[in-house]
Design a protein around this motif. Structure first.
Motif, mmCIF file in Angstrom:
data_model
loop_
_atom_site.group_PDB
_atom_site.id
_atom_site.type_symbol
_atom_site.label_atom_id
_atom_site.label_comp_id
_atom_site.label_asym_id
_atom_site.label_seq_id
_atom_site.Cartn_x
_atom_site.Cartn_y
_atom_site.Cartn_z
ATOM 1 N N ARG A 236 -86.410 42.281 -40.229
ATOM 2 C CA ARG A 236 -86.572 41.229 -41.228
ATOM 3 C C ARG A 236 -85.225 40.695 -41.682
ATOM 4 N N GLN A 237 -84.233 41.576 -41.638
ATOM 5 C CA GLN A 237 -82.900 41.198 -42.091
ATOM 6 C C GLN A 237 -82.151 40.367 -41.062
ATOM 7 N N ALA A 238 -82.623 40.386 -39.802
ATOM 8 C CA ALA A 238 -81.847 39.792 -38.717
ATOM 9 C C ALA A 238 -81.575 38.310 -38.963
ATOM 10 N N LEU A 239 -80.421 37.859 -38.492
ATOM 11 C CA LEU A 239 -80.093 36.432 -38.533
ATOM 12 C C LEU A 239 -80.932 35.717 -37.484
ATOM 13 N N ARG A 240 -81.469 34.573 -37.847
ATOM 14 C CA ARG A 240 -82.367 33.867 -36.925
ATOM 15 C C ARG A 240 -81.631 32.711 -36.263
ATOM 16 N N ILE A 241 -81.517 32.802 -34.939
ATOM 17 C CA ILE A 241 -80.815 31.778 -34.178
ATOM 18 C C ILE A 241 -81.857 30.889 -33.509
ATOM 19 N N GLY A 242 -81.783 29.583 -33.772
ATOM 20 C CA GLY A 242 -82.747 28.666 -33.166
ATOM 21 C C GLY A 242 -82.271 28.188 -31.811
ATOM 22 N N ALA A 243 -83.232 27.809 -30.974
ATOM 23 C CA ALA A 243 -82.881 27.174 -29.702
ATOM 24 C C ALA A 243 -83.919 26.106 -29.410
ATOM 25 N N LYS A 244 -83.445 24.926 -29.032
ATOM 26 C CA LYS A 244 -84.391 23.884 -28.617
ATOM 27 C C LYS A 244 -84.887 24.222 -27.213
ATOM 28 N N ALA A 245 -85.805 23.384 -26.719
ATOM 29 C CA ALA A 245 -86.512 23.769 -25.494
ATOM 30 C C ALA A 245 -85.808 23.320 -24.228
ATOM 31 N N PHE A 246 -84.535 23.678 -24.053
ATOM 32 C CA PHE A 246 -83.944 23.487 -22.722
ATOM 33 C C PHE A 246 -82.881 24.547 -22.445
ATOM 34 N N THR A 247 -82.587 24.648 -21.152
ATOM 35 C CA THR A 247 -81.811 25.781 -20.642
ATOM 36 C C THR A 247 -80.516 26.035 -21.406
ATOM 37 N N GLU A 248 -79.726 24.964 -21.587
ATOM 38 C CA GLU A 248 -78.431 25.121 -22.248
ATOM 39 C C GLU A 248 -78.595 25.776 -23.619
ATOM 40 N N ASP A 271 -86.929 30.695 -29.891
ATOM 41 C CA ASP A 271 -86.609 29.654 -28.909
ATOM 42 C C ASP A 271 -87.708 28.632 -28.696
ATOM 43 N N SER A 272 -87.369 27.607 -27.917
ATOM 44 C CA SER A 272 -88.267 26.505 -27.565
ATOM 45 C C SER A 272 -88.730 25.696 -28.774
ATOM 46 N N LEU A 273 -87.840 25.538 -29.762
ATOM 47 C CA LEU A 273 -88.203 24.702 -30.914
ATOM 48 C C LEU A 273 -88.094 23.227 -30.538
ATOM 49 N N GLY A 274 -88.932 22.381 -31.141
ATOM 50 C CA GLY A 274 -88.768 20.946 -30.989
ATOM 51 C C GLY A 274 -87.450 20.550 -31.640
ATOM 52 N N SER A 275 -86.874 19.413 -31.184
ATOM 53 C CA SER A 275 -85.533 19.040 -31.634
ATOM 54 C C SER A 275 -85.487 18.846 -33.153
ATOM 55 N N ALA A 276 -86.397 18.038 -33.683
ATOM 56 C CA ALA A 276 -86.409 17.793 -35.128
ATOM 57 C C ALA A 276 -86.831 19.041 -35.887
ATOM 58 N N VAL A 277 -87.683 19.837 -35.254
ATOM 59 C CA VAL A 277 -88.138 21.086 -35.872
ATOM 60 C C VAL A 277 -86.945 21.997 -36.146
ATOM 61 N N ALA A 278 -86.032 22.082 -35.176
ATOM 62 C CA ALA A 278 -84.872 22.957 -35.328
ATOM 63 C C ALA A 278 -83.992 22.474 -36.485
ATOM 64 N N PHE A 279 -83.756 21.163 -36.542
ATOM 65 C CA PHE A 279 -82.898 20.630 -37.600
ATOM 66 C C PHE A 279 -83.512 20.884 -38.981
ATOM 67 N N ASP A 280 -84.813 20.573 -39.097
ATOM 68 C CA ASP A 280 -85.490 20.795 -40.380
ATOM 69 C C ASP A 280 -85.462 22.266 -40.771
ATOM 70 N N ALA A 281 -85.639 23.141 -39.780
ATOM 71 C CA ALA A 281 -85.670 24.571 -40.065
ATOM 72 C C ALA A 281 -84.317 25.041 -40.587
ATOM 73 N N LEU A 282 -83.230 24.499 -40.022
ATOM 74 C CA LEU A 282 -81.904 24.919 -40.472
ATOM 75 C C LEU A 282 -81.632 24.432 -41.891
#
Lengths: 499, 255
Positions: A236-248, A271-282
């Motif tokens: 639960r304490q872990a830092l959450r790193i987002g990734a959009k849905a492409f290889t890079e 991983d595999s977040l939508g682009s706007a989803v990732a921004f909003d989440a951050l």
């Protein structure tokens, strides 16, 4: 067992557990809403048609679209919007079967009950519902299969599911992952289908044994879900790193995760977040860090379509993030992944194509393929404005397939990503942009203030990634994963080794 | 015990009343048969008694109280009801069918069990053999007995029967008819029964009400019915007579 299969199976407890949690929660909630709704509808025939039509209409919305619609509605990503979409999706068979199950009861039985002196409520619970139960359970069974299938689509809205296998596997052409995801989802659907069928048959035939076995096994699956999804305090304490849905993005997220892990900060990847989803989440603090590109922020979120040059865009983006969203850590990674128009080398040499200007006379004979969002993006408008390219045909397709389609001669121009390893692998030529129609896309690691609040010192660790990944390294890493099929972990390790 | 005064029921959209201006009394402990062809309004009349159908005009009293002033659920619990085609609940065992209402009234398990045994014995189905069976495992005649037992579960003052023997073979019907008489006499029940069978009405009833197109065209004893000169009654009586005559002509039966 191949190593790749073993690698993939390591994710199974997490993905399967989350998948079951989401499915069971949606089915439970769906039942809690559908049953009373259906019972109300049996009391009022006037409302039956309209309400069933609305519930059926929800069903016709494509699953992915319904999930995506829930994100702005909930102002959130992850479990809640996925749960809402799946719950809505589950309702049609449950409501319809309950309504028809009760309507199809022999009216003489209802009259007999009423004639005996049962109140409406007693009639409902002692006669109508028990008689309709097998049909109601059949509806739950249908809903279960639908929901388990559709839950794989909740990955792009940030809810972990077996879809993580499928989405990331398709992007990185890791078909072992895709297969594991599909097989696991199908097996789960079939298991639940058969268990509920056993329950249904037991009810129809009044076999207490079957009912008991089915109930115990279903309860065991729910118990297993709770065990699999129970998080340790460290998780639960872990830092959450987002990734959009492409290889890079997968590679960079993995790089960041190992960096933090090595420094003693626990981290997990969503991983595999939508682009706007990732921004909003951050910006909402639901993820702590992810990599975005200056041009994306510039065009999509700042709504700018001018191009004052690379360093000016980077500076303004950084200031805007701090002022508007309180994101004060923006770390340039050292490479650019911009949109670029690419053609086959043979065409470039035969027709003398060096810049986008040179495309002008040939555009009418050419087919342009681009990723799903490109034609709606300001970059396309800007390209049209600067170069006026009357392409013969335009196609939207999966970015992974775009490069192959160009190589195979099925299309003539693609909206390539400049850091993609396939540009070199497929011997493609990127056309210059002398009119600077396409904004710069410097990769920047965005770190939310939540990272430092939860794990003091973690931001400093991430700062060390500044300017460590240049264009050629990123392209080589992408190529490892995309073209050579070496896996995300290996590609991330190659970046780390090169630092 | 029951009295009907100028009772009418018009179905929405119908061009004539299903029941029209009907008046008669059902004495306590007697059996009244509502006799008539299909569509004559006899089932509707029965349902007016326990308010399964609303009254359009007129007044029905049960033991001197206007039924319009009674709670319908209470009224129905005082009037045991055996529906046309039996209407046993297929998801409940015989014992559960009979004990449904006692259970809802909060009777203890022991009391329910005793009552089920008592009623099954009354309708001559050995409790040990039948209580745990399900309706679909019983013959039509056995189901009908259970239907009567269920209607009697909470000791109603009145028993309403809608074509109780219509679907049975003649032998079973004969046995059940005489059993109904026996049960009625033993419990001193007031019974109203719907039938289209003149013979059945003549055999069982103390009083017969003949309905035609919703109107009571004859009210009286079986003896009076046989002597009646009213045209519709004569027509009703003619049918079985002609059957007997036809049989006689073929040398099958004695007159």
């Amino acid at each position: 067992m191949s190593t790749e299969l073993a690698n993939q199976l390591a994710y199974l407890p997490d993905y399967l557990g989350q998948h079951m949690l989401l499915s069971f929660a949606a089915l439970g909630l769906g039942l809690l809403v559908s049953l009373p709704l259906a019972l109300l509808l049996t009391q009022s025939e006037r409302w039956q048609g309209p309400v069933l039509a609305v519930v059926a209409a929800v069903q016709t919305i494509p699953g992915l679209a319904l999930l995506a619609l829930m994100v702005p509605l909930f102002q959130a990503i992850g479990f809640a919007p996925a749960l809402a979409a799946l719950t809505l999706y589950s309702m049609l068979p449950m409501v319809r079967n309950t309504v028809t199950g009760i309507a199809d009861i022999d009216p003489r039985l209802v009259e007999a009950g009423r004639g005996l002196g049962l109140t409406d409520t007693q009639l409902l619970f002692r006669v109508q519902l028990p008689l309709a139960l097998p049909v109601v359970v059949a509806g739950i069974r249908t809903a279960t299969v639908w929901v388990v299938g559709m839950a794989t689509l909740s990955t792009p809205v940030g809810a972990t599911s077996l879809g993580n296998y499928i989405f990331s596997g398709l992007q990185t052409q890791n078909y072992t992952a895709v297969l594991v995801g599909c097989v696991a989802a199908a097996a789960l659907a079939l298991t639940l289908d058969q268990l509920i069928r056993l329950l249904e048959l037991g009810l129809r035939r009044r076999e207490r044994g079957s009912i008991g076995i089915a109930a115990v096994l279903l309860a065991a699956l729910v118990g297993l879900t709770l065990v699999l999804t129970g998080q340790t305090p460290a998780e639960r304490q872990a830092l959450r790193i987002g990734a959009k849905a492409f290889t890079e993005q997968y590679i960079l997220a993995r790089l960041i995760e190992t960096r933090l892990d090595d420094a003693g900060y626990p981290a997990t990847v969503l991983d595999s977040l939508g682009s706007a989803v990732a921004f909003d989440a951050l910006t909402a603090g639901r993820i702590d860090a992810y990599v975005d590109y200056t041009g994306t922020i510039w065009a999509n979120y700042m709504r700018r379509n001018d191009n004052p040059g690379r360093s000016a865009v980077a500076r303004e983006v950084t200031e805007w993030l701090r002022a508007e969203h309180g994101v004060d850590t923006v770390i340039p990674l050292g490479f650019e992944n911009s949109y670029a128009l690419a053609v086959r080398r043979a065409d470039a040499e035969a027709l003398g194509l060096e810049s986008i200007d040179d495309l002008q006379p040939h555009a009418a004979d050419f087919t342009l393929a681009a990723d799903y969002e490109f034609f709606d993006r300001p970059e396309w408008a800007s390209l049209q404005l600067s170069y006026a390219l009357p392409f013969g045909a335009k196609l939207s397709m999966d970015p992974t397939l775009m490069y192959q389609a160009l190589q195979a001669g099925e299309v003539d121009v693609i909206s390539a990503f400049s850091s993609d390893g396939r540009i070199a692998a497929f011997d493609l030529v990127v056309l210059a942009d002398p009119r600077e129609a396409l904004p710069p896309y410097d990769a920047v690691l965005l770190v939310a203030p939540t990272a430092e609040e939860r794990h003091p010192g973690s931001t400093a660790v991430l700062q060390q990634l500044e300017a460590t990944v240049d264009d050629s390294r990123m392209r080589a890493a992408n190529r490892l994963a995309d073209v050579e099929g070496r896996g995300i972990a290996e590609a991330a390790a190659s970046l780390k080794a090169a630092e | 015990m029951i009295s009907l005064r100028d009772v009418s029921r018009i179905f929405p959209g119908a061009d004539r009343p299903a029941v029209s201006g009907l008046s008669f009394d059902v004495p306590r402990g007697s059996l009244t048969a509502l006799l008539g062809a299909s569509g004559s309004g006899k089932t509707t009349t029965l349902k007016l008694l326990n308010r399964l159908e609303p009254l359009h005009r007129g007044r029905i009293e049960l033991a001197g109280v206007d039924t319009a002033n009674l709670d319908p659920v209470t009224l129905r619990r005082r009037c045991g009801y055996v529906v046309q085609g039996i209407g046993l609940f297929p998801h409940l065992s015989i014992a559960e069918n009979i004990a449904l209402l006692p259970r809802l009234l909060g009777w203890s398990a022991a009391r329910r069990r005793a009552r089920v045994a008592e009623l099954l014995e009354l309708v001559q189905l050995p409790p040990a053999e039948y209580r745990d069976r399900y309706p679909d495992e019983l013959s039509g005649g056995q189901q009908q007995r259970v239907g009567v037992a269920r209607a009697l579960a909470v000791e109603p003052e009145v028993l309403l029967l809608d074509e109780p023997f219509g679907a049975l073979d003649p032998t079973t019907r004969g046995i059940l008819q005489s059993e109904l008489r026996r049960v009625q006499a033993a419990l001193e029940l007031t019974v109203v029964m719907v039938t289209h069978d003149v013979t059945e009405a003549l055999l069982l009833a103390d009083q017969i009400v003949v309905l035609e197109q919703g109107e009571g065209v004859f009210i009286g004893s079986p003896e009076a019915l046989l002597a009646s000169e009213v045209a519709p009654v004569r027509a009703l009586l003619e049918a079985p007579r002609q059957q007997v005559a036809a049989l006689h002509d073929q040398g099958v039966a004695a007159p």
